[in-house]
Design a protein around this motif. Structure first.
Motif, PDB file in Angstrom:
ATOM      1  N   PRO A  13       0.797  -1.227   0.000  1.00  0.00           N
ATOM      2  CA  PRO A  13       0.000   0.000   0.000  1.00  0.00           C
ATOM      3  C   PRO A  13       0.830   1.278   0.000  1.00  0.00           C
ATOM      4  CG  PRO A  13      -0.734  -1.487   1.752  1.00  0.00           C
ATOM      5  CD  PRO A  13       0.462  -2.099   1.106  1.00  0.00           C
ATOM      6  N   GLU A  14       1.941   1.291   0.722  1.00  0.00           N
ATOM      7  CA  GLU A  14       2.756   2.503   0.792  1.00  0.00           C
ATOM      8  C   GLU A  14       3.338   2.844  -0.577  1.00  0.00           C
ATOM      9  OE1 GLU A  14       3.287  -0.190   2.793  1.00  0.00           O
ATOM     10  OE2 GLU A  14       2.331   0.535   4.633  1.00  0.00           O
ATOM     11  N   ALA A  15       3.789   1.836  -1.312  1.00  0.00           N
ATOM     12  CA  ALA A  15       4.358   2.075  -2.639  1.00  0.00           C
ATOM     13  C   ALA A  15       3.293   2.588  -3.607  1.00  0.00           C
ATOM     14  CB  ALA A  15       4.991   0.788  -3.178  1.00  0.00           C
ATOM     15  N   VAL A  16       2.102   2.006  -3.559  1.00  0.00           N
ATOM     16  CA  VAL A  16       1.013   2.454  -4.436  1.00  0.00           C
ATOM     17  C   VAL A  16       0.601   3.873  -4.050  1.00  0.00           C
ATOM     18  CG1 VAL A  16      -1.391   2.039  -5.108  1.00  0.00           C
ATOM     19  CG2 VAL A  16       0.204   0.118  -4.945  1.00  0.00           C
ATOM     20  N   GLU A  17       0.540   4.151  -2.761  1.00  0.00           N
ATOM     21  CA  GLU A  17       0.193   5.501  -2.296  1.00  0.00           C
ATOM     22  C   GLU A  17       1.202   6.531  -2.804  1.00  0.00           C
ATOM     23  OE1 GLU A  17      -0.080   7.831   1.937  1.00  0.00           O
ATOM     24  OE2 GLU A  17      -0.893   5.787   1.867  1.00  0.00           O
ATOM     25  N   ARG A  18       2.476   6.209  -2.751  1.00  0.00           N
ATOM     26  CA  ARG A  18       3.515   7.133  -3.245  1.00  0.00           C
ATOM     27  C   ARG A  18       3.316   7.411  -4.741  1.00  0.00           C
ATOM     28  NH1 ARG A  18       6.789   4.206   0.232  1.00  0.00           N
ATOM     29  NH2 ARG A  18       7.566   2.880  -1.458  1.00  0.00           N
ATOM     30  N   GLN A  19       3.010   6.373  -5.512  1.00  0.00           N
ATOM     31  CA  GLN A  19       2.787   6.558  -6.951  1.00  0.00           C
ATOM     32  C   GLN A  19       1.538   7.399  -7.207  1.00  0.00           C
ATOM     33  OE1 GLN A  19       3.207   2.206  -7.794  1.00  0.00           O
ATOM     34  NE2 GLN A  19       4.271   3.007  -9.607  1.00  0.00           N
ATOM     35  N   LEU A  20       0.474   7.146  -6.467  1.00  0.00           N
ATOM     36  CA  LEU A  20      -0.752   7.929  -6.646  1.00  0.00           C
ATOM     37  C   LEU A  20      -0.546   9.378  -6.233  1.00  0.00           C
ATOM     38  CD1 LEU A  20      -3.395   5.308  -5.452  1.00  0.00           C
ATOM     39  CD2 LEU A  20      -3.184   6.267  -7.765  1.00  0.00           C
ATOM     40  N   ASP A  21       0.270   9.605  -5.198  1.00  0.00           N
ATOM     41  CA  ASP A  21       0.556  10.970  -4.762  1.00  0.00           C
ATOM     42  C   ASP A  21       1.242  11.782  -5.862  1.00  0.00           C
ATOM     43  OD1 ASP A  21      -0.624  10.838  -2.234  1.00  0.00           O
ATOM     44  OD2 ASP A  21       1.237  10.203  -1.246  1.00  0.00           O
ATOM     45  N   LYS A  22       1.920  11.103  -6.792  1.00  0.00           N
ATOM     46  CA  LYS A  22       2.549  11.790  -7.932  1.00  0.00           C
ATOM     47  C   LYS A  22       1.516  12.180  -8.990  1.00  0.00           C
ATOM     48  CE  LYS A  22       6.874   9.267  -7.381  1.00  0.00           C
ATOM     49  NZ  LYS A  22       7.716   8.193  -7.946  1.00  0.00           N
ATOM     50  N   LEU A  23       0.388  11.472  -9.017  1.00  0.00           N
ATOM     51  CA  LEU A  23      -0.658  11.732 -10.018  1.00  0.00           C
ATOM     52  C   LEU A  23      -1.638  12.816  -9.594  1.00  0.00           C
ATOM     53  CD1 LEU A  23      -1.590   8.085 -11.068  1.00  0.00           C
ATOM     54  CD2 LEU A  23      -0.270   9.754 -12.394  1.00  0.00           C
ATOM     55  N   ALA A  24      -1.915  12.882  -8.285  1.00  0.00           N
ATOM     56  CA  ALA A  24      -2.947  13.813  -7.797  1.00  0.00           C
ATOM     57  C   ALA A  24      -2.797  13.995  -6.300  1.00  0.00           C
ATOM     58  CB  ALA A  24      -4.335  13.254  -8.132  1.00  0.00           C
ATOM     59  N   THR A  25      -3.489  15.002  -5.795  1.00  0.00           N
ATOM     60  CA  THR A  25      -3.546  15.230  -4.353  1.00  0.00           C
ATOM     61  C   THR A  25      -4.653  14.365  -3.767  1.00  0.00           C
ATOM     62  OG1 THR A  25      -2.785  17.499  -4.654  1.00  0.00           O
ATOM     63  CG2 THR A  25      -3.896  16.978  -2.570  1.00  0.00           C
TER      64      THR A  25
END
Length: 184
Positions: A13-25
């Motif tokens: 989950p942390e890795a996916v969250e980091r990637q999503l944080d790059k796409l949007a807030t």
């Protein structure tokens, strides 16, 4: 419109969250969901959903009434969706009960919502934790006309792949079913 959606179990989950944080807030929100059914359980048996959702977030609180029809694609579980904002949640619950519906199940979802564009579509990716269920889930969805469903699902699969989520991670498990099983 059809809610083209795929859901997966997330192992990092942390890795996916980091990637999503790059796409949007992220919009961090807590959903309080009450699903209704007829006394004979016929909505659930038909694969339909009737829900009142109250969303608590940093922007305040809002409530929506949602009806989802039966799945139009068995592999993904994508369904027609009709949703409207509700001014008075207590009245919405009273109306549904007054029409003979009964609360089927109530539970809470902790969500990080990310709205972004990918493959020419508005996408919503949601990292979900349900306190009563082990693990973290990722839902990626977009609203499309039924004729565009298969192309939209392909676009969602591409987004999932970019996030490191493979076909083996996909699940059709429902939160309502998992929570009900946990409470038995």
């Amino acid at each position: 419109m059809i809610e083209a959606e795929l859901k997966a179990r997330v192992h990092s989950p942390e890795a996916v969250e980091r990637q999503l944080d790059k796409l949007a807030t992220a919009r961090v929100e807590v959903y309080q969901d009450t699903y209704y059914d007829r006394p004979d359980g016929s909505l659930d048996k038909a694969g339909e959903e009737l829900r009142v959702r109250t969303v608590h977030g940093t922007d305040g609180t809002r409530t929506v009434l949602t009806y989802k029809g039966a799945a139009v694609d068995e592999d993904s579980g994508s369904k027609p969706e009709h949703e409207t904002r509700v001014e008075n949640p207590e009245a919405a619950h009273a109306i549904l009960r007054g029409l003979g519906h009964v609360p089927f199940i109530t539970f809470e979802k902790h969500c990080r919502n990310y709205g972004f564009e990918a493959h020419g579509r508005k996408m919503l990716a949601t990292l979900v934790r349900v306190p009563e269920i082990d693990g973290t889930f990722l839902e990626v969805e977009t609203l499309v006309p039924e004729a565009d469903l298969m192309a939209a699902l392909d676009n969602i699969r591409a987004v999932l792949a970019d996030l490191g989520i493979g076909p083996e991670d996909l699940t059709r498990e429902t939160y309502t079913g998992a929570v009900a099983a946990r409470r038995r």
